[in-house]
Design an enzyme around this catalytic site. Structure first.
Site, PDB file in Angstrom:
ATOM      1  N   GLU A   1      -0.361  -9.342  -0.851  1.00 43.58           N
ATOM      2  CA  GLU A   1      -1.789  -9.648  -0.646  1.00 43.58           C
ATOM      3  C   GLU A   1      -2.545  -9.671  -1.981  1.00 43.58           C
ATOM      4  OE1 GLU A   1      -1.851  -6.463   2.353  1.00 43.58           O
ATOM      5  OE2 GLU A   1      -2.962  -7.856   3.622  1.00 43.58           O
TER       6      GLU A   1
ATOM      7  N   ALA B   1       0.873  -1.177   0.000  1.00 41.75           N
ATOM      8  CA  ALA B   1       0.000   0.000   0.000  1.00 41.75           C
ATOM      9  C   ALA B   1       0.907   1.224   0.000  1.00 41.75           C
ATOM     10  CB  ALA B   1      -0.876  -0.009   1.245  1.00 41.75           C
TER      11      ALA B   1
ATOM     12  N   GLY C   1       0.708  -5.006   0.691  1.00 40.98           N
ATOM     13  CA  GLY C   1      -0.469  -5.111  -0.182  1.00 40.98           C
ATOM     14  C   GLY C   1      -0.159  -5.757  -1.523  1.00 40.98           C
TER      15      GLY C   1
ATOM     16  N   GLU D   1       4.643  -5.229   7.308  1.00 39.59           N
ATOM     17  CA  GLU D   1       3.873  -4.171   7.979  1.00 39.59           C
ATOM     18  C   GLU D   1       4.301  -3.915   9.415  1.00 39.59           C
ATOM     19  OE1 GLU D   1       2.581  -6.573   6.096  1.00 39.59           O
ATOM     20  OE2 GLU D   1       1.149  -5.715   4.690  1.00 39.59           O
TER      21      GLU D   1
HETATM   22  N1  COA Z   1       4.602   3.225  -0.473  1.00 39.52           N
HETATM   23  C1  COA Z   1       4.987   4.419  -0.965  1.00 39.52           C
HETATM   24  N2  COA Z   1       6.130   4.605  -1.638  1.00 39.52           N
HETATM   25  C2  COA Z   1       6.909   3.531  -1.821  1.00 39.52           C
HETATM   26  C3  COA Z   1       6.580   2.256  -1.331  1.00 39.52           C
HETATM   27  C4  COA Z   1       5.369   2.128  -0.627  1.00 39.52           C
HETATM   28  N3  COA Z   1       4.957   0.968  -0.157  1.00 39.52           N
HETATM   29  N4  COA Z   1       7.582   1.408  -1.652  1.00 39.52           N
HETATM   30  C5  COA Z   1       8.495   2.118  -2.334  1.00 39.52           C
HETATM   31  N5  COA Z   1       8.090   3.393  -2.436  1.00 39.52           N
HETATM   32  C6  COA Z   1       8.792   4.511  -3.093  1.00 39.52           C
HETATM   33  C7  COA Z   1       9.971   5.004  -2.272  1.00 39.52           C
HETATM   34  O1  COA Z   1       9.528   5.912  -1.260  1.00 39.52           O
HETATM   35  C8  COA Z   1      10.796   5.687  -3.334  1.00 39.52           C
HETATM   36  O2  COA Z   1      10.196   6.924  -3.639  1.00 39.52           O
HETATM   37  P1  COA Z   1      11.114   8.265  -3.843  1.00 39.52           P
HETATM   38  O3  COA Z   1      11.985   7.941  -5.023  1.00 39.52           O
HETATM   39  O4  COA Z   1      10.117   9.333  -4.115  1.00 39.52           O
HETATM   40  O5  COA Z   1      11.886   8.417  -2.577  1.00 39.52           O
HETATM   41  C9  COA Z   1      10.590   4.770  -4.544  1.00 39.52           C
HETATM   42  O6  COA Z   1       9.374   4.058  -4.293  1.00 39.52           O
HETATM   43  C10 COA Z   1      11.700   3.785  -4.778  1.00 39.52           C
HETATM   44  O7  COA Z   1      11.849   3.011  -3.583  1.00 39.52           O
HETATM   45  P2  COA Z   1      13.280   2.787  -2.859  1.00 39.52           P
HETATM   46  O8  COA Z   1      13.013   2.444  -1.426  1.00 39.52           O
HETATM   47  O9  COA Z   1      14.193   3.929  -3.128  1.00 39.52           O
HETATM   48  O10 COA Z   1      13.820   1.517  -3.668  1.00 39.52           O
HETATM   49  P3  COA Z   1      14.811   0.371  -3.162  1.00 39.52           P
HETATM   50  O11 COA Z   1      15.155  -0.440  -4.352  1.00 39.52           O
HETATM   51  O12 COA Z   1      15.908   0.955  -2.348  1.00 39.52           O
HETATM   52  O13 COA Z   1      13.916  -0.540  -2.134  1.00 39.52           O
HETATM   53  C11 COA Z   1      11.919  -1.708  -1.427  1.00 39.52           C
HETATM   54  C12 COA Z   1      12.811  -1.244  -2.605  1.00 39.52           C
HETATM   55  C13 COA Z   1      10.683  -2.314  -2.008  1.00 39.52           C
HETATM   56  C14 COA Z   1      12.700  -2.774  -0.611  1.00 39.52           C
HETATM   57  C15 COA Z   1      11.601  -0.509  -0.518  1.00 39.52           C
HETATM   58  O14 COA Z   1      11.066   0.536  -1.330  1.00 39.52           O
HETATM   59  C16 COA Z   1      10.602  -0.789   0.568  1.00 39.52           C
HETATM   60  O15 COA Z   1      10.943  -1.375   1.585  1.00 39.52           O
HETATM   61  N6  COA Z   1       9.339  -0.348   0.379  1.00 39.52           N
HETATM   62  C17 COA Z   1       8.296  -0.448   1.381  1.00 39.52           C
HETATM   63  C18 COA Z   1       7.796  -1.860   1.505  1.00 39.52           C
HETATM   64  C19 COA Z   1       6.733  -1.967   2.578  1.00 39.52           C
HETATM   65  O16 COA Z   1       6.966  -1.716   3.743  1.00 39.52           O
HETATM   66  N7  COA Z   1       5.542  -2.338   2.139  1.00 39.52           N
HETATM   67  C20 COA Z   1       4.425  -2.528   3.014  1.00 39.52           C
HETATM   68  C21 COA Z   1       3.584  -1.333   3.074  1.00 39.52           C
HETATM   69  S1  COA Z   1       2.210  -1.620   4.131  1.00 39.52           S
END
Ligand code: COA
Length: 256
Positions: free
Chosen positions: A115, A67, A112, A135
């Protein structure tokens, strides 16, 4: 199909491919994207030229990284519940689609995103796919059905471990746990999904829908068996069973 802001859709050979198109945000599922997925699945189900659906993410990195975390800021308890309910409704609509839905998991499927993949009927993962419910890192739990579906796929013990540690599974681990059906090289991901769908396409669409409904009724109680009984009976009232049985007796392939 309609034009969507956060999705790309294409219908080809009866397969509607829905691609989440926010690659610079790891295809995070903001409210609008969730609503658009609901609308696109509804549209595909209402389109007679479509027999199946593939859901995937744009780019080589993410299916959907969850999400949209920014939308969590400042939510009240009631708003949180409303958000989860909206996600539940959309993912139930995918799970109960009478047309087969395959998740082509092309990278991170977190929160999400995991999910969403679990709400689809089948999952094919690329070798770089990663699955997880992170989460708890945010002070949250899965809210789009993950606490229930993950346990159905991998069992209560492993499911709770994944939810409590927030650890990710790689594609091979997801395969071994039964969370995904196949793992393939990324450049063959959509081709593999289409290959599976080409097989399903030769079967009775009515029976496919009935199998989905009966499988969805599984909850470890008699309710599932009762649903099977009803769906089995309903097959006899469809035209397709006549063609299927006649084709067998006439030693030819059925044409549904
Ligand atoms: N919601 C909003 N933005 C998200 C996102 C999310 N779930 N996941 C990634 N993004 C955004 C980042 O904020 C970043 O945005 P920016 O460039 O404006 O700063 C962009 O996507 C790229 O992500 P980044 O973290 O820089 O890439 P990465 O390759 O270093 O890491 C992930 C990839 C997926 C491991 C990491 O983005 C992450 O942990 N995301 C969240 C996962 C999460 O907790 N999901 C559950 C949500 S309930």
């Amino acid at each position: 199909m309609k034009t969507y802001e956060n999705l790309k859709t294409v219908i080809e050979n009866g397969i509607c491919t829905i691609t989440i198109n926010r690659p610079d945000k790891m295809n995070a599922l903001n409210r609008q994207t969730i609503e658009e997925i609901w609308e696109a699945v509804k549209e595909a189900n209402g389109d007679e030229s479509v027999f199946s659906i593939i859901i995937t993410g744009e780019g080589p990195k993410a299916f959907a990284a969850g999400a949209d975390i920014k939308e969590f800021l400042g939510l009240t308890k009631e708003q949180g519940m409303k958000m989860a309910k909206a996600g539940h409704d959309v993912f139930f609509s995918i799970e109960s689609s009478p047309k087969p839905v395959i998740a082509a998991v092309n990278g991170f499927a977190l929160g999400g995103g995991c999910e969403l993949a679990m709400a689809c009927h089948l999952r094919v993962a690329s070798e770089n796919a990663r699955f997880g419910q992170p989460e708890v890192n945010l002070g949250l739990i899965p809210g789009y059905g993950g606490t229930q579906r993950l346990i159905k796929y991998v069992g209560r013990s492993k499911g709770l471990e994944l939810m409590m540690t927030a650890e990710m599974l790689n594609a091979q681990q997801a395969l071994e746990l039964g969370l995904v059906n196949y793992v393939v090289p990324q450049d063959t991901l959509l081709a593999k999904c289409k290959e599976i769908l080409e097989v399903i396409k030769t079967k009775s669409p009515f029976a496919i829908g009935a199998a989905i409904r009966a499988a969805n009724a599984y909850d470890g109680t008699m309710k599932g068996y009762e649903a099977e009984l009803t769906e089995f009976g309903k097959c006899f009232a469809s035209e397709e069973i006549k063609e299927g049985i006649n084709a067998f007796l006439e030693k030819r392939k059925a044409k549904f």
